[in-house]
Write an enzyme that holds these catalytic residues in place. Sequence first.
Site, PDB file in Angstrom:
ATOM      1  N   LYS A  35      57.750 -12.904 -45.816  1.00 15.04           N
ATOM      2  CA  LYS A  35      57.595 -12.219 -47.470  1.00 15.04           C
ATOM      3  C   LYS A  35      57.374 -10.698 -45.600  1.00 15.04           C
ATOM      4  O   LYS A  35      56.593 -11.506 -44.362  1.00 15.04           O
ATOM      5  CB  LYS A  35      56.428 -11.996 -47.625  1.00 15.04           C
ATOM      6  CG  LYS A  35      55.216 -12.869 -47.735  1.00 15.04           C
ATOM      7  CD  LYS A  35      54.545 -12.841 -49.024  1.00 15.04           C
ATOM      8  CE  LYS A  35      53.027 -13.688 -48.829  1.00 15.04           C
ATOM      9  NZ  LYS A  35      51.928 -13.875 -49.572  1.00 15.04           N
ATOM     10  N   ARG A 133      45.877 -15.457 -60.743  1.00  8.58           N
ATOM     11  CA  ARG A 133      46.542 -13.968 -60.683  1.00  8.58           C
ATOM     12  C   ARG A 133      48.123 -14.724 -61.419  1.00  8.58           C
ATOM     13  O   ARG A 133      48.536 -13.518 -62.421  1.00  8.58           O
ATOM     14  CB  ARG A 133      46.713 -14.641 -59.007  1.00  8.58           C
ATOM     15  CG  ARG A 133      47.615 -13.289 -58.672  1.00  8.58           C
ATOM     16  CD  ARG A 133      48.096 -12.390 -57.338  1.00  8.58           C
ATOM     17  NE  ARG A 133      48.280 -14.392 -56.222  1.00  8.58           N
ATOM     18  CZ  ARG A 133      48.388 -14.401 -55.184  1.00  8.58           C
ATOM     19  NH1 ARG A 133      47.744 -13.371 -54.445  1.00  8.58           N
ATOM     20  NH2 ARG A 133      49.037 -15.346 -54.712  1.00  8.58           N
ATOM     21  N   HIS A 162      48.423 -22.142 -56.395  1.00  3.17           N
ATOM     22  CA  HIS A 162      47.560 -21.530 -55.514  1.00  3.17           C
ATOM     23  C   HIS A 162      46.591 -21.601 -55.397  1.00  3.17           C
ATOM     24  O   HIS A 162      46.290 -21.774 -56.285  1.00  3.17           O
ATOM     25  CB  HIS A 162      48.355 -19.946 -55.709  1.00  3.17           C
ATOM     26  CG  HIS A 162      48.887 -18.919 -54.082  1.00  3.17           C
ATOM     27  ND1 HIS A 162      49.113 -19.975 -53.034  1.00  3.17           N
ATOM     28  CD2 HIS A 162      47.926 -18.022 -53.814  1.00  3.17           C
ATOM     29  CE1 HIS A 162      48.620 -18.731 -51.656  1.00  3.17           C
ATOM     30  NE2 HIS A 162      47.751 -18.145 -52.482  1.00  3.17           N
ATOM     31  N   ARG A 221      52.432 -24.531 -47.633  1.00  3.49           N
ATOM     32  CA  ARG A 221      52.823 -22.625 -48.064  1.00  3.49           C
ATOM     33  C   ARG A 221      52.021 -22.289 -46.451  1.00  3.49           C
ATOM     34  O   ARG A 221      51.139 -21.302 -46.896  1.00  3.49           O
ATOM     35  CB  ARG A 221      53.185 -22.652 -48.696  1.00  3.49           C
ATOM     36  CG  ARG A 221      53.752 -23.441 -49.647  1.00  3.49           C
ATOM     37  CD  ARG A 221      54.150 -22.197 -51.122  1.00  3.49           C
ATOM     38  NE  ARG A 221      52.752 -21.891 -51.276  1.00  3.49           N
ATOM     39  CZ  ARG A 221      52.379 -22.350 -52.345  1.00  3.49           C
ATOM     40  NH1 ARG A 221      52.438 -23.628 -53.387  1.00  3.49           N
ATOM     41  NH2 ARG A 221      50.566 -21.873 -52.991  1.00  3.49           N
ATOM     42  N   TYR A 265      41.202  14.999 -32.586  1.00  5.41           N
ATOM     43  CA  TYR A 265      40.994  15.518 -33.924  1.00  5.41           C
ATOM     44  C   TYR A 265      39.495  15.854 -33.917  1.00  5.41           C
ATOM     45  O   TYR A 265      39.219  14.631 -33.740  1.00  5.41           O
ATOM     46  CB  TYR A 265      41.636  15.561 -35.272  1.00  5.41           C
ATOM     47  CG  TYR A 265      43.924  15.818 -34.830  1.00  5.41           C
ATOM     48  CD1 TYR A 265      43.770  16.576 -34.627  1.00  5.41           C
ATOM     49  CD2 TYR A 265      44.532  14.762 -34.468  1.00  5.41           C
ATOM     50  CE1 TYR A 265      44.728  17.553 -34.676  1.00  5.41           C
ATOM     51  CE2 TYR A 265      45.918  14.515 -34.636  1.00  5.41           C
ATOM     52  CZ  TYR A 265      46.101  16.909 -34.825  1.00  5.41           C
ATOM     53  OH  TYR A 265      47.397  16.682 -34.639  1.00  5.41           O
ATOM     54  N   CYS A 312      45.393   9.371 -33.426  1.00  6.38           N
ATOM     55  CA  CYS A 312      46.111  10.566 -34.206  1.00  6.38           C
ATOM     56  C   CYS A 312      47.432   9.444 -34.893  1.00  6.38           C
ATOM     57  O   CYS A 312      48.170   8.181 -34.723  1.00  6.38           O
ATOM     58  CB  CYS A 312      46.965  10.795 -33.257  1.00  6.38           C
ATOM     59  SG  CYS A 312      46.118  12.055 -31.948  1.00  6.38           S
ATOM     60  N   MET A 313      48.459  10.092 -35.373  1.00  7.97           N
ATOM     61  CA  MET A 313      48.959   9.370 -35.896  1.00  7.97           C
ATOM     62  C   MET A 313      50.240   9.075 -34.313  1.00  7.97           C
ATOM     63  O   MET A 313      50.511   8.130 -35.037  1.00  7.97           O
ATOM     64  CB  MET A 313      50.405  10.523 -36.664  1.00  7.97           C
ATOM     65  CG  MET A 313      51.532   9.800 -37.165  1.00  7.97           C
ATOM     66  SD  MET A 313      52.430  11.539 -38.532  1.00  7.97           S
ATOM     67  CE  MET A 313      51.439  11.872 -39.354  1.00  7.97           C
ATOM     68  N   ASP A 314      49.906   9.819 -33.444  1.00  5.47           N
ATOM     69  CA  ASP A 314      51.617   9.351 -32.404  1.00  5.47           C
ATOM     70  C   ASP A 314      51.211   8.959 -31.376  1.00  5.47           C
ATOM     71  O   ASP A 314      51.726   8.393 -30.671  1.00  5.47           O
ATOM     72  CB  ASP A 314      52.952   9.656 -32.579  1.00  5.47           C
ATOM     73  CG  ASP A 314      53.519  10.559 -33.560  1.00  5.47           C
ATOM     74  OD1 ASP A 314      53.790   9.709 -34.556  1.00  5.47           O
ATOM     75  OD2 ASP A 314      52.942  12.076 -34.104  1.00  5.47           O
TER      76      ASP A 314
END
Length: 370
Positions: A35, A133, A162, A221, A265, A312-314
């Site tokens: 997943k 759950r 679980h 698992r 920033y 920063c973002m990048d």
Amino acid sequence: MRATKAIIHLDRLRGNIQAVREKIGPNPRICVPIKADAYGHGAVRIAVAAIQAGAGYLAVASTQEGIELRDAGIVAPILLLSQPLAEELPDIVRYRLTLMISDADFAAEAAAAADRAGDILSVHLKVDTGMGRMGCRPGDALVLARHIGSQISLKLTGTATHFAVADSAKPDDVLYTKEQIHCFQSVLEEFRDSGVNPGIVHAANSGAVVLHGDSFFDMVRPGLLLYGYPPVREAAELVPVEPVMELRTHIVFTKEVFKGESVSYGRTWQADRNTILGTLPVGYADGLPRSLSGRYSVAIGGKAYPLVGTICMDQCLVDLGPDTDLKRWDEVTVFGNGGSDAADVADILGTIPYEITCNIHKRVPRVYVT
């Protein structure tokens, strides 16, 4: 290829699967969770490598994740762990995913979908023994199993639960897990006394594989263990594993900054001396959390160098020091490869390694080492 990339060590994945096999013995199957794009490692490549290493089952959280694996030619059993919408049932039947059932109403809807397709759908019954759950109450499990058995288009091929705190060695948590195991065993005894075949019985996550040998049943698992992180650090030696992912980038620009100058920033960092900064093309859009700003160091040539200023973002900035011989294009290890790993990042942020690897964005190329 982009300067920033995630290196995925399939050889380590195979070694981790072997370490789990040595712990659980020859008989229980191993179900590998695929997943969330295999926790950020790349679903299809991880699935293929896991099957080649002896995994008997795969597990996904969404119907689409299961379809991706089927479209890639994977024929191994795929267990759908989460509750889908009723409208997804035709695809679940078509792609032969194994459905987890928690209640009679959804079992009836699943049976109707399989009837319409003229097919038989494999299902596992989920029992809630204390996670709270998904799953039926233990006292309702036998009735649900019989209901499933009464549907000619459903086949009960497994029974699962679980654990909530199996990854904790605290005495209260160990006791709670033991109570969950006992509750589950009581349900299984009731099934067998009533002539109901529970199919493949499974419960153990990574923590249970390490600490609770009475929870292995027919299948385990483990997720965290297989991707290289011990769920209980105090017992890490019991199942020795290695992190499968590392994140690397390169210095793409260097510049001198002078004492008192600020960068990035918010001007959160000011140089306390003349120094050389390197620009790294990795940021929070790639999965390097902004909340690590000013709190983390990367490795260059085996030595730690602090990140400075706001991530920063990048991009982000690293202080290379005033007398550095480092230069543009030198490789940088953000995590992994013997330095800090995703668990260290998680510790700084008060989270878990899963969140760190899952958040490595798909725009970061995966490079597979076999």
